[in-house]
Design an enzyme around this catalytic site. Structure first.
Site, PDB file in Angstrom:
ATOM      1  N   ASP A 105      38.192  16.685  69.157  1.00  0.00           N
ATOM      2  CA  ASP A 105      38.494  17.115  70.542  1.00  0.00           C
ATOM      3  C   ASP A 105      37.682  16.391  71.624  1.00  0.00           C
ATOM      4  O   ASP A 105      37.128  17.022  72.540  1.00  0.00           O
ATOM      5  CB  ASP A 105      38.279  18.635  70.671  1.00  0.00           C
ATOM      6  CG  ASP A 105      39.206  19.446  69.774  1.00  0.00           C
ATOM      7  OD1 ASP A 105      39.969  18.844  69.010  1.00  0.00           O
ATOM      8  OD2 ASP A 105      39.140  20.687  69.839  1.00  0.00           O
TER       9      ASP A 105
ATOM     10  N   ASP B 254      43.055  19.132  70.807  1.00  0.00           N
ATOM     11  CA  ASP B 254      43.434  20.493  71.186  1.00  0.00           C
ATOM     12  C   ASP B 254      44.679  20.361  72.069  1.00  0.00           C
ATOM     13  O   ASP B 254      44.655  19.590  73.054  1.00  0.00           O
ATOM     14  CB  ASP B 254      42.255  21.119  71.956  1.00  0.00           C
ATOM     15  CG  ASP B 254      42.118  22.610  71.771  1.00  0.00           C
ATOM     16  OD1 ASP B 254      42.428  23.132  70.672  1.00  0.00           O
ATOM     17  OD2 ASP B 254      41.669  23.283  72.730  1.00  0.00           O
TER      18      ASP B 254
ATOM     19  N   HIS C 121      47.495  22.818  73.587  1.00  0.00           N
ATOM     20  CA  HIS C 121      48.028  24.170  73.767  1.00  0.00           C
ATOM     21  C   HIS C 121      49.276  24.198  74.651  1.00  0.00           C
ATOM     22  O   HIS C 121      49.307  23.521  75.693  1.00  0.00           O
ATOM     23  CB  HIS C 121      46.982  25.058  74.448  1.00  0.00           C
ATOM     24  CG  HIS C 121      45.726  25.268  73.676  1.00  0.00           C
ATOM     25  ND1 HIS C 121      45.707  25.755  72.386  1.00  0.00           N
ATOM     26  CD2 HIS C 121      44.417  25.087  74.022  1.00  0.00           C
ATOM     27  CE1 HIS C 121      44.442  25.858  71.982  1.00  0.00           C
ATOM     28  NE2 HIS C 121      43.639  25.442  72.943  1.00  0.00           N
TER      29      HIS C 121
ATOM     30  N   HIS D 296      43.016  25.271  79.346  1.00  0.00           N
ATOM     31  CA  HIS D 296      42.509  23.933  78.996  1.00  0.00           C
ATOM     32  C   HIS D 296      43.461  23.262  78.014  1.00  0.00           C
ATOM     33  O   HIS D 296      44.199  23.941  77.293  1.00  0.00           O
ATOM     34  CB  HIS D 296      41.106  24.029  78.363  1.00  0.00           C
ATOM     35  CG  HIS D 296      41.137  24.736  77.042  1.00  0.00           C
ATOM     36  ND1 HIS D 296      41.132  26.097  76.938  1.00  0.00           N
ATOM     37  CD2 HIS D 296      41.216  24.262  75.774  1.00  0.00           C
ATOM     38  CE1 HIS D 296      41.204  26.451  75.663  1.00  0.00           C
ATOM     39  NE2 HIS D 296      41.266  25.348  74.928  1.00  0.00           N
TER      40      HIS D 296
ATOM     41  N   LYS E 133      46.338  20.478  67.278  1.00  0.00           N
ATOM     42  CA  LYS E 133      46.118  21.870  66.867  1.00  0.00           C
ATOM     43  C   LYS E 133      46.178  22.765  68.090  1.00  0.00           C
ATOM     44  O   LYS E 133      46.026  22.299  69.215  1.00  0.00           O
ATOM     45  CB  LYS E 133      44.767  22.006  66.173  1.00  0.00           C
ATOM     46  CG  LYS E 133      43.602  21.627  67.069  1.00  0.00           C
ATOM     47  CD  LYS E 133      42.310  21.552  66.288  1.00  0.00           C
ATOM     48  CE  LYS E 133      41.141  21.244  67.190  1.00  0.00           C
ATOM     49  NZ  LYS E 133      40.873  22.280  68.193  1.00  0.00           N
TER      50      LYS E 133
ATOM     51  N   CYS F 229      34.779  24.054  67.803  1.00  0.00           N
ATOM     52  CA  CYS F 229      35.701  23.274  66.981  1.00  0.00           C
ATOM     53  C   CYS F 229      34.996  22.424  65.932  1.00  0.00           C
ATOM     54  O   CYS F 229      35.500  22.263  64.823  1.00  0.00           O
ATOM     55  CB  CYS F 229      36.632  22.467  67.872  1.00  0.00           C
ATOM     56  SG  CYS F 229      37.783  23.576  68.751  1.00  0.00           S
TER      57      CYS F 229
HETATM   58  C1  VGL Z   1      37.401  24.300  71.777  1.00  0.00           C
HETATM   59  C2  VGL Z   1      37.323  26.360  72.763  1.00  0.00           C
HETATM   60  C3  VGL Z   1      38.688  26.374  72.901  1.00  0.00           C
HETATM   61  C4  VGL Z   1      36.648  23.172  71.164  1.00  0.00           C
HETATM   62  C5  VGL Z   1      38.768  24.303  71.894  1.00  0.00           C
HETATM   63  O1  VGL Z   1      37.185  22.035  71.103  1.00  0.00           O
HETATM   64  O2  VGL Z   1      35.506  23.401  70.718  1.00  0.00           O
HETATM   65  N1  VGL Z   1      36.687  25.343  72.205  1.00  0.00           N
HETATM   66  N2  VGL Z   1      39.402  25.341  72.462  1.00  0.00           N
HETATM   67 ZN    ZN Z   2      41.491  25.285  72.894  1.00  0.00          ZN
END
Ligand code: VGL
Ligand code: ZN
Length: 208
Positions: free
Chosen positions: A8, A46, A48, A81, A106, A151
């Site tokens: 990420d 990430d 979403h 995010h 993901k 993550c």
């Molecule tokens: C993450 C919170 C929500 C991360 C991703 O990449 O650590 N943290 N989504």
């Molecule tokens: Zn996330």
């Protein structure tokens, strides 16, 4: 054979982004110099849909960074995010992507969060990452990226459970909470993993 997993490293997780990890961008030069030391480099992203249930905005009256129960599990409510097709979800422009062979996305199921690169938080669905790594002959994974206490940590736990020798590269990650990363470090070690600086990790990794 060892693989480097880049978790990420996206615009929303660096200062100025929607869910900024303090100093998140500081890891990028190191990550770029580490990449050629690995036979395989893989990234996660990430990704979403809007209105994801991990977003505080999806729950009327709930504050950002509060914790609720979602489908029987604790869920931190994040700022919106890494929404699909927004600039925030792109890999950071300073990240050298030339050696990244595959990107595993993901967090697409709107009902459940997905910290690990291997499974969603309920272990309902696999991303295929473990299968992919085994298919490439990988036995050891080295994990860098963001965030150390979410993550990266969840990816390390799943990597261990999948039977990979697992090293978190402490200087190639940054945490949302230092205390959270200290707890995560203790848990990773307890589960048989290692948390090492990249210099330590690459010294013990010789020969590959
Ligand atoms: C993450 C919170 C929500 C991360 C991703 O990449 O650590 N943290 N989504
Ligand atoms: Zn996330």
């Amino acid at each position: 054979m060892k693989a480097l997993l880049l978790i990420d490293i996206q615009n929303d997780f660096v200062p100025g982004g929607a869910l900024a990890v303090p100093e998140g961008d500081a890891i990028i030069p190191l990550v770029n110099t580490l990449q050629p030391q690995f036979e395989l480099v893989v990234a996660t992203q990430d990704w979403h849909p809007g209105g994801h249930k991990s977003f505080a905005s999806a729950h009327a009256g709930q504050a950002v960074f509060s914790t609720i129960e979602l489908h029987g599990q604790p869920q931190v409510l994040w700022p919106d995010h890494c929404v699909q097709d927004t600039p925030g979800t792109e890999l950071h422009p300073a990240l050298d992507t030339r050696r990244i062979e595959a990107i595993f996305r993901k967090g697409m199921n709107p009902e459940i969060d997905s910290y690990s690169g291997f499974y969603d938080n309920g272990h309902l669905k696999s991303t295929g990452l473990a299968h992919y790594l085994r298919g490439k002959g990988v036995t050891q994974v080295y994990i860098a990226g963001l965030a150390a206490d979410y993550c990266v940590y969840f990816t390390a736990k799943d990597a261990l459970a999948e039977g990979f020798a697992t090293v978190v590269l402490a200087d190639a990650t940054r945490a949302i909470s230092e205390e959270g990363f200290a707890q995560a470090t203790a848990d990773i070690i307890q589960r048989g993993g290692q948390v090492l600086t990249s210099a330590e990790a690459l010294a013990i990794g010789q020969p590959a």
